[in-house]
Design a protein around this motif. Structure first.
Motif, short mmCIF file in Angstrom:
data_model
loop_
_atom_site.label_atom_id
_atom_site.label_comp_id
_atom_site.label_asym_id
_atom_site.label_seq_id
_atom_site.Cartn_x
_atom_site.Cartn_y
_atom_site.Cartn_z
N SER A 95 -14.28 51.94 -40.03
CA SER A 95 -15.73 51.64 -41.23
C SER A 95 -15.71 52.79 -42.55
O SER A 95 -16.28 52.49 -43.85
N LEU A 96 -15.17 53.99 -42.10
CA LEU A 96 -15.36 54.99 -43.30
C LEU A 96 -13.73 54.40 -44.48
O LEU A 96 -14.17 54.84 -45.20
N VAL A 97 -13.50 53.76 -43.62
CA VAL A 97 -12.02 52.86 -45.02
C VAL A 97 -12.77 51.82 -45.97
O VAL A 97 -13.26 51.75 -46.96
N LEU A 98 -12.82 50.81 -45.30
CA LEU A 98 -14.08 49.81 -45.91
C LEU A 98 -14.49 49.77 -46.77
O LEU A 98 -15.39 49.20 -47.62
N GLN A 99 -15.95 50.76 -46.24
CA GLN A 99 -16.97 51.69 -47.16
C GLN A 99 -16.38 52.03 -48.45
O GLN A 99 -16.86 51.80 -49.99
N ILE A 100 -15.26 52.28 -48.86
CA ILE A 100 -14.84 52.55 -50.18
C ILE A 100 -14.81 51.59 -51.18
O ILE A 100 -15.13 51.00 -52.36
N MET A 101 -14.63 50.19 -50.26
CA MET A 101 -13.51 48.62 -50.64
C MET A 101 -15.52 48.03 -51.57
O MET A 101 -15.44 47.65 -52.78
N VAL A 102 -16.65 48.37 -50.25
CA VAL A 102 -17.90 47.72 -50.92
C VAL A 102 -18.16 48.27 -51.86
O VAL A 102 -19.08 48.10 -52.75
N GLY A 103 -18.57 50.23 -51.82
CA GLY A 103 -18.84 50.72 -53.37
C GLY A 103 -18.82 50.60 -54.34
O GLY A 103 -18.74 49.90 -55.17
N TYR A 155 -6.39 52.05 -53.13
CA TYR A 155 -6.54 52.50 -51.25
C TYR A 155 -7.05 52.94 -50.40
O TYR A 155 -6.44 53.06 -49.14
N THR A 156 -7.65 51.57 -50.97
CA THR A 156 -8.35 51.59 -49.41
C THR A 156 -6.80 50.31 -48.21
O THR A 156 -6.91 50.98 -46.66
N VAL A 157 -6.04 49.80 -48.55
CA VAL A 157 -4.89 49.52 -48.34
C VAL A 157 -4.15 51.04 -47.47
O VAL A 157 -3.52 50.73 -46.41
N LYS A 158 -3.69 51.89 -48.45
CA LYS A 158 -3.30 52.87 -47.89
C LYS A 158 -3.80 53.99 -46.96
O LYS A 158 -3.24 54.36 -46.28
N SER A 159 -5.35 53.69 -47.65
CA SER A 159 -5.21 54.48 -46.48
C SER A 159 -5.85 53.81 -45.28
O SER A 159 -6.13 54.53 -44.07
N PHE A 160 -6.09 52.72 -45.09
CA PHE A 160 -5.96 51.95 -43.84
C PHE A 160 -4.88 52.55 -42.81
O PHE A 160 -4.76 52.33 -41.81
N GLN A 161 -3.63 53.38 -43.93
CA GLN A 161 -2.30 53.90 -43.20
C GLN A 161 -2.27 55.00 -42.05
O GLN A 161 -0.62 54.95 -41.96
N LEU A 162 -3.13 55.40 -42.72
CA LEU A 162 -3.01 56.95 -42.60
C LEU A 162 -2.60 57.29 -40.71
O LEU A 162 -3.68 56.66 -40.34
N ASP A 163 -2.41 58.20 -40.96
CA ASP A 163 -2.51 58.87 -39.14
C ASP A 163 -3.21 59.70 -39.04
O ASP A 163 -3.43 59.57 -37.44
N SER A 164 -3.98 60.77 -40.10
CA SER A 164 -4.71 61.10 -40.13
C SER A 164 -6.06 61.11 -40.83
O SER A 164 -5.08 61.25 -41.89
N LEU A 165 -7.00 61.19 -40.32
CA LEU A 165 -8.09 61.89 -41.63
C LEU A 165 -7.71 62.83 -42.62
O LEU A 165 -8.21 63.38 -43.51
N ALA A 166 -6.77 63.97 -41.56
CA ALA A 166 -7.22 64.98 -42.01
C ALA A 166 -6.09 65.38 -43.37
O ALA A 166 -5.56 65.72 -44.08
N ASN A 167 -4.96 63.84 -43.41
CA ASN A 167 -4.03 63.40 -44.00
C ASN A 167 -5.04 62.61 -45.46
O ASN A 167 -3.76 62.35 -46.31
N ILE A 168 -6.24 62.44 -45.73
CA ILE A 168 -6.77 62.02 -46.81
C ILE A 168 -6.40 62.20 -48.26
O ILE A 168 -5.90 61.34 -49.36
N GLY A 169 -6.02 63.07 -48.31
CA GLY A 169 -5.74 64.30 -50.03
C GLY A 169 -4.03 63.68 -50.01
O GLY A 169 -3.60 63.90 -50.95
#
Length: 313
Positions: free
Chosen positions: A86-94, A137-151
């Motif tokens: 939901s955190l990742v999908l919110q980016i796209m909706v915004g 960016y949304t697609v790439k965020s879904f592929q993250l292994d950790s939220l800490a690596n969002i940077g």
């Protein structure tokens, strides 16, 4: 050790602020449907669609915040897990909300500029460019292994925010520039144009400041969620600015309730026409009973200014 104040605390603060913005948006939507029952159907659907998008956006934010702050209360290691969907999908909706609003302002620029292709084309290019980068960016965020690596997706995120900020600046500058051409030299007319210019600067400035602040925080403090707090409210600021423009119209052709005297001019009022009308005194054709010797051709000229505001929709 993770600082919960600038991670979970910042996310919660952003959720609270976005909830407040949604409340303002809901009030504006209710006011729109109540005051403009005869408005065009397309814009009724547009207002309803924007409101539903932002309700959905808020539900996604609430789900993400609930997941991190309630379901995993005290589990700091949740930050090492992949980001919740939901955190990742919110980016796209915004971004979709912002795109819809910017496209409507692009139409305003198109009409105020008398169909200027280069300027309008630049706005469309920036708008769809932001949308495309945000999708990636949304697609790439879904592929993250950790939220800490969002940077790690900083380049894409920065580009998306920069494009959004640039679009706001170009729209505000274009509206101010082309609105200058509507000045007629009459104080009343120019005051309307000046009000529109101020509105363009304030609206574009507010969204640009929020985008710029989010961009700076994301680049210099990617390890916390403070930038998320600003991003949570960004799309709702766009939606609120659009509904504010709708709700402060002086309507014409019988649309809405224009009996209110406190409405302010907005970008939805174009086609301003100022003309001087010469009226003949109806009594000028009749001979005066007191002065029968006066010519029956006597007439009086009374200049009258009429201001017609036509809707741009």
């Amino acid at each position: 050790m993770t600082n919960t104040d600038n991670t979970f605390g910042a996310a919660f603060a952003g959720f609270a602020a976005s909830s407040l913005c949604l409340g303002v948006l809901s009030t504006q939507a209710y006011s729109y449907f109540k005051r403009y029952p005869l408005d065009k159907r397309f814009y009724k659907w547009l207002v309803a669609g924007l409101w539903l998008l932002e309700v959905g956006d808020q539900c996604l934010i609430a789900h993400a915040v609930y997941t991190y702050l309630v379901s995993n209360w005290g589990v700091v290691t949740i930050l090492l897990a992949p980001p919740v969907w939901s955190l990742v999908l919110q980016i796209m909706v915004g971004v979709v909300t912002g795109t819809i609003v910017k496209l409507n302002y692009a139409v305003r620029v198109w009409r105020f500029s008398k169909e200027n292709i280069p300027v309008t084309g630049l706005i469309l290019l920036l708008t769809f460019g932001e949308l495309g980068v945000a999708c990636w960016y949304t697609v790439k965020s879904f592929q993250l292994d950790s939220l800490a690596n969002i940077g790690s997706e900083k380049n894409l995120g920065t580009l998306s925010l920069a494009l959004g900020m640039a679009t706001d600046v170009v729209i505000a500058a274009a509206l101010c520039w082309f609105l200058r051409g509507l000045r007629t030299g009459h104080g009343k007319d120019d005051s309307v144009v000046n009000s529109l210019i101020i509105y363009a600067i304030s609206t574009g400035g507010l969204t640009s400041v929020i985008s710029f602040t989010t961009l700076l925080l994301y680049n210099f403090m990617p390890d916390n969620f403070i930038f998320m707090a600003f991003y949570f409210v960004l799309s709702k600021v766009y939606a609120n600015s659009f509904l504010a423009a709708l709700n402060t119209r002086r309507v014409s052709r019988g649309r809405g309730t224009d009996a209110e005297t406190t409405t302010m001019p907005t970008f939805l009022m174009v086609g301003k026409v100022t003309q001087r009308t010469i009226q003949l005194d109806p009594e000028a054709h009749a001979q005066s009973p007191i002065s029968p010797g006066k010519s029956d051709q006597k007439s009086s000229l009374s200049p009258m200014q009429s201001h017609t505001y036509a809707e741009a929709w």
